[in-house]
Design a protein around this motif. Structure first.
Motif, PDB file in Angstrom:
ATOM      1  N   ILE A  13      -2.662  -2.699 -11.426  1.00 51.48           N
ATOM      2  CA  ILE A  13      -1.912  -3.951 -11.573  1.00 51.48           C
ATOM      3  C   ILE A  13      -0.614  -3.611 -12.304  1.00 51.48           C
ATOM      4  O   ILE A  13      -0.639  -3.000 -13.370  1.00 51.48           O
ATOM      5  N   ASP A  14       0.523  -4.005 -11.720  1.00 46.22           N
ATOM      6  CA  ASP A  14       1.800  -3.706 -12.370  1.00 46.22           C
ATOM      7  C   ASP A  14       2.052  -4.690 -13.515  1.00 46.22           C
ATOM      8  O   ASP A  14       1.296  -5.665 -13.674  1.00 46.22           O
ATOM      9  N   PRO A  15       3.078  -4.462 -14.328  1.00 49.16           N
ATOM     10  CA  PRO A  15       3.309  -5.321 -15.494  1.00 49.16           C
ATOM     11  C   PRO A  15       3.573  -6.796 -15.169  1.00 49.16           C
ATOM     12  O   PRO A  15       3.456  -7.649 -16.045  1.00 49.16           O
ATOM     13  N   GLU A  16       3.902  -7.121 -13.918  1.00 51.17           N
ATOM     14  CA  GLU A  16       4.148  -8.519 -13.534  1.00 51.17           C
ATOM     15  C   GLU A  16       2.925  -9.153 -12.869  1.00 51.17           C
ATOM     16  O   GLU A  16       2.991 -10.259 -12.355  1.00 51.17           O
ATOM     17  N   GLY A  17       1.792  -8.449 -12.859  1.00 45.62           N
ATOM     18  CA  GLY A  17       0.562  -9.003 -12.307  1.00 45.62           C
ATOM     19  C   GLY A  17       0.355  -8.758 -10.827  1.00 45.62           C
ATOM     20  O   GLY A  17      -0.564  -9.305 -10.229  1.00 45.62           O
ATOM     21  N   ASN A  18       1.183  -7.915 -10.200  1.00 45.09           N
ATOM     22  CA  ASN A  18       1.034  -7.606  -8.780  1.00 45.09           C
ATOM     23  C   ASN A  18      -0.011  -6.515  -8.585  1.00 45.09           C
ATOM     24  O   ASN A  18       0.018  -5.495  -9.272  1.00 45.09           O
ATOM     25  N   LYS A  19      -0.908  -6.726  -7.634  1.00 50.14           N
ATOM     26  CA  LYS A  19      -1.883  -5.702  -7.279  1.00 50.14           C
ATOM     27  C   LYS A  19      -1.192  -4.673  -6.389  1.00 50.14           C
ATOM     28  O   LYS A  19      -0.575  -5.021  -5.379  1.00 50.14           O
ATOM     29  N   VAL A  20      -1.281  -3.412  -6.766  1.00 47.02           N
ATOM     30  CA  VAL A  20      -0.678  -2.313  -6.026  1.00 47.02           C
ATOM     31  C   VAL A  20      -1.815  -1.467  -5.467  1.00 47.02           C
ATOM     32  O   VAL A  20      -2.704  -1.047  -6.204  1.00 47.02           O
ATOM     33  N   GLU A  21      -1.787  -1.236  -4.151  1.00 46.59           N
ATOM     34  CA  GLU A  21      -2.827  -0.433  -3.514  1.00 46.59           C
ATOM     35  C   GLU A  21      -2.321   0.989  -3.335  1.00 46.59           C
ATOM     36  O   GLU A  21      -1.209   1.206  -2.841  1.00 46.59           O
ATOM     37  N   LEU A  22      -3.142   1.949  -3.723  1.00 44.46           N
ATOM     38  CA  LEU A  22      -2.830   3.371  -3.559  1.00 44.46           C
ATOM     39  C   LEU A  22      -3.805   3.934  -2.535  1.00 44.46           C
ATOM     40  O   LEU A  22      -5.010   3.694  -2.623  1.00 44.46           O
ATOM     41  N   TRP A  23      -3.277   4.677  -1.576  1.00 45.84           N
ATOM     42  CA  TRP A  23      -4.092   5.143  -0.445  1.00 45.84           C
ATOM     43  C   TRP A  23      -3.868   6.623  -0.208  1.00 45.84           C
ATOM     44  O   TRP A  23      -2.739   7.072  -0.011  1.00 45.84           O
ATOM     45  N   GLN A  24      -4.965   7.366  -0.221  1.00 43.83           N
ATOM     46  CA  GLN A  24      -4.935   8.771   0.169  1.00 43.83           C
ATOM     47  C   GLN A  24      -5.536   8.853   1.568  1.00 43.83           C
ATOM     48  O   GLN A  24      -6.737   8.652   1.747  1.00 43.83           O
ATOM     49  N   PRO A  25      -4.682   9.087   2.584  1.00 40.93           N
ATOM     50  CA  PRO A  25      -5.188   9.128   3.958  1.00 40.93           C
ATOM     51  C   PRO A  25      -6.196  10.256   4.152  1.00 40.93           C
ATOM     52  O   PRO A  25      -6.202  11.229   3.392  1.00 40.93           O
ATOM     53  N   PRO A  26      -7.046  10.144   5.172  1.00 46.70           N
ATOM     54  CA  PRO A  26      -7.965  11.245   5.482  1.00 46.70           C
ATOM     55  C   PRO A  26      -7.166  12.489   5.852  1.00 46.70           C
ATOM     56  O   PRO A  26      -5.997  12.374   6.287  1.00 46.70           O
ATOM     57  N   PRO A  27      -7.743  13.660   5.711  1.00 48.40           N
ATOM     58  CA  PRO A  27      -7.026  14.886   6.085  1.00 48.40           C
ATOM     59  C   PRO A  27      -6.465  14.818   7.509  1.00 48.40           C
ATOM     60  O   PRO A  27      -7.114  14.302   8.404  1.00 48.40           O
ATOM     61  N   GLY A  28      -5.231  15.265   7.679  1.00 44.54           N
ATOM     62  CA  GLY A  28      -4.602  15.308   8.989  1.00 44.54           C
ATOM     63  C   GLY A  28      -3.917  14.032   9.416  1.00 44.54           C
ATOM     64  O   GLY A  28      -3.416  13.947  10.535  1.00 44.54           O
ATOM     65  N   ARG A  29      -3.900  13.009   8.544  1.00 45.78           N
ATOM     66  CA  ARG A  29      -3.263  11.740   8.941  1.00 45.78           C
ATOM     67  C   ARG A  29      -2.075  11.445   8.069  1.00 45.78           C
ATOM     68  O   ARG A  29      -1.991  11.354   6.981  1.00 45.78           O
ATOM     69  N   ASN A  56       0.864  -1.179   0.000  1.00 44.24           N
ATOM     70  CA  ASN A  56       0.000   0.000   0.000  1.00 44.24           C
ATOM     71  C   ASN A  56       0.900   1.226   0.000  1.00 44.24           C
ATOM     72  O   ASN A  56       1.734   1.382   0.889  1.00 44.24           O
ATOM     73  N   TYR A  57       0.739   2.070  -1.016  1.00 43.43           N
ATOM     74  CA  TYR A  57       1.533   3.295  -1.131  1.00 43.43           C
ATOM     75  C   TYR A  57       0.668   4.502  -0.805  1.00 43.43           C
ATOM     76  O   TYR A  57      -0.455   4.629  -1.304  1.00 43.43           O
ATOM     77  N   ARG A  58       1.197   5.392   0.023  1.00 44.45           N
ATOM     78  CA  ARG A  58       0.504   6.646   0.347  1.00 44.45           C
ATOM     79  C   ARG A  58       0.638   7.603  -0.825  1.00 44.45           C
ATOM     80  O   ARG A  58       1.704   7.718  -1.425  1.00 44.45           O
ATOM     81  N   VAL A  59      -0.451   8.305  -1.122  1.00 41.95           N
ATOM     82  CA  VAL A  59      -0.450   9.309  -2.186  1.00 41.95           C
ATOM     83  C   VAL A  59      -1.203  10.545  -1.695  1.00 41.95           C
ATOM     84  O   VAL A  59      -2.002  10.465  -0.766  1.00 41.95           O
ATOM     85  N   ASP A  60      -0.940  11.673  -2.331  1.00 46.05           N
ATOM     86  CA  ASP A  60      -1.617  12.916  -1.941  1.00 46.05           C
ATOM     87  C   ASP A  60      -2.955  13.119  -2.639  1.00 46.05           C
ATOM     88  O   ASP A  60      -3.875  13.695  -2.072  1.00 46.05           O
ATOM     89  N   ASN A  61      -3.062  12.680  -3.905  1.00 46.55           N
ATOM     90  CA  ASN A  61      -4.278  12.926  -4.678  1.00 46.55           C
ATOM     91  C   ASN A  61      -4.605  11.667  -5.473  1.00 46.55           C
ATOM     92  O   ASN A  61      -4.148  11.506  -6.610  1.00 46.55           O
ATOM     93  N   LEU A  62      -5.398  10.788  -4.884  1.00 47.85           N
ATOM     94  CA  LEU A  62      -5.692   9.498  -5.492  1.00 47.85           C
ATOM     95  C   LEU A  62      -6.373   9.645  -6.847  1.00 47.85           C
ATOM     96  O   LEU A  62      -5.973   9.013  -7.821  1.00 47.85           O
ATOM     97  N   ASP A  63      -7.403  10.480  -6.924  1.00 47.18           N
ATOM     98  CA  ASP A  63      -8.154  10.602  -8.172  1.00 47.18           C
ATOM     99  C   ASP A  63      -7.262  11.053  -9.325  1.00 47.18           C
ATOM    100  O   ASP A  63      -7.322  10.490 -10.420  1.00 47.18           O
ATOM    101  N   ALA A  64      -6.421  12.051  -9.088  1.00 41.27           N
ATOM    102  CA  ALA A  64      -5.531  12.546 -10.144  1.00 41.27           C
ATOM    103  C   ALA A  64      -4.522  11.477 -10.550  1.00 41.27           C
ATOM    104  O   ALA A  64      -4.227  11.311 -11.740  1.00 41.27           O
ATOM    105  N   LEU A  65      -3.996  10.743  -9.579  1.00 36.14           N
ATOM    106  CA  LEU A  65      -3.021   9.709  -9.897  1.00 36.14           C
ATOM    107  C   LEU A  65      -3.662   8.569 -10.687  1.00 36.14           C
ATOM    108  O   LEU A  65      -3.098   8.106 -11.684  1.00 36.14           O
ATOM    109  N   LEU A  66      -4.840   8.127 -10.280  1.00 35.07           N
ATOM    110  CA  LEU A  66      -5.511   7.058 -11.021  1.00 35.07           C
ATOM    111  C   LEU A  66      -5.786   7.480 -12.460  1.00 35.07           C
ATOM    112  O   LEU A  66      -5.600   6.692 -13.398  1.00 35.07           O
ATOM    113  N   GLN A  67      -6.190   8.735 -12.655  1.00 37.99           N
ATOM    114  CA  GLN A  67      -6.437   9.219 -14.019  1.00 37.99           C
ATOM    115  C   GLN A  67      -5.142   9.268 -14.820  1.00 37.99           C
ATOM    116  O   GLN A  67      -5.107   8.876 -15.981  1.00 37.99           O
ATOM    117  N   ALA A  68      -4.068   9.735 -14.191  1.00 38.36           N
ATOM    118  CA  ALA A  68      -2.774   9.780 -14.884  1.00 38.36           C
ATOM    119  C   ALA A  68      -2.335   8.371 -15.279  1.00 38.36           C
ATOM    120  O   ALA A  68      -1.843   8.153 -16.399  1.00 38.36           O
TER     121      ALA A  68
END
Length: 131
Positions: free
Chosen positions: A115-131, A79-91
């Protein structure tokens, strides 16, 4: 969205085991990982001076065959932390990546998957504000 700093940290490491209880106990005994009542661990983040800062990394072992890892082919999900999930998923979609259609939005934040090129599921997570 530029490629600069899309991921801000590791939010969690999730993997499976044939005997999750025994493997958790091994990690607790031999590596000193403090298990919480729900069976995993939460490592709190600190700054360069060792002072607490916002953020934790979750560590968890689930049962082999756990369906939450599908459609990935690996027995783990990072699970990778991201700042803007919607923008990253669209990109990622725009770049031709295999982005799963489903997203989750809960008290724990927003989650999306690719899903990465080797078939691994990658989770992207935008924490709630302040976390």
């Amino acid at each position: 969205m530029s490629n600069k700093r899309r991921v801000t940290g590791i939010g969690g490491i999730f993997f499976t085991a044939k005997d999750p209880g025994a493997l958790r106990a091994w990690y607790q005994r031999h590596l000193g990982i403090e298990l919480l009542p729900w069976g995993g661990a939460a490592f709190s983040w600190t700054d360069a001076a060792g002072q607490p800062t916002a953020g934790t990394t979750i560590w968890s072992i689930g049962a082999a065959g756990d369906e939450s890892f599908a459609p990935g082919s690996a027995p783990f999900v990072i699970n990778y932390r991201v700042d803007n999930l919607d923008a990253l998923l669209q990109a990622l979609r725009d770049e031709g990546c295999q982005v799963l259609d489903r997203t989750d939005d809960s008290e724990y934040g927003k989650f999306g998957w690719v899903i990465d090129p080797e078939g691994n599921k990658v989770e992207l997570w935008q924490p709630p504000p302040g976390r």
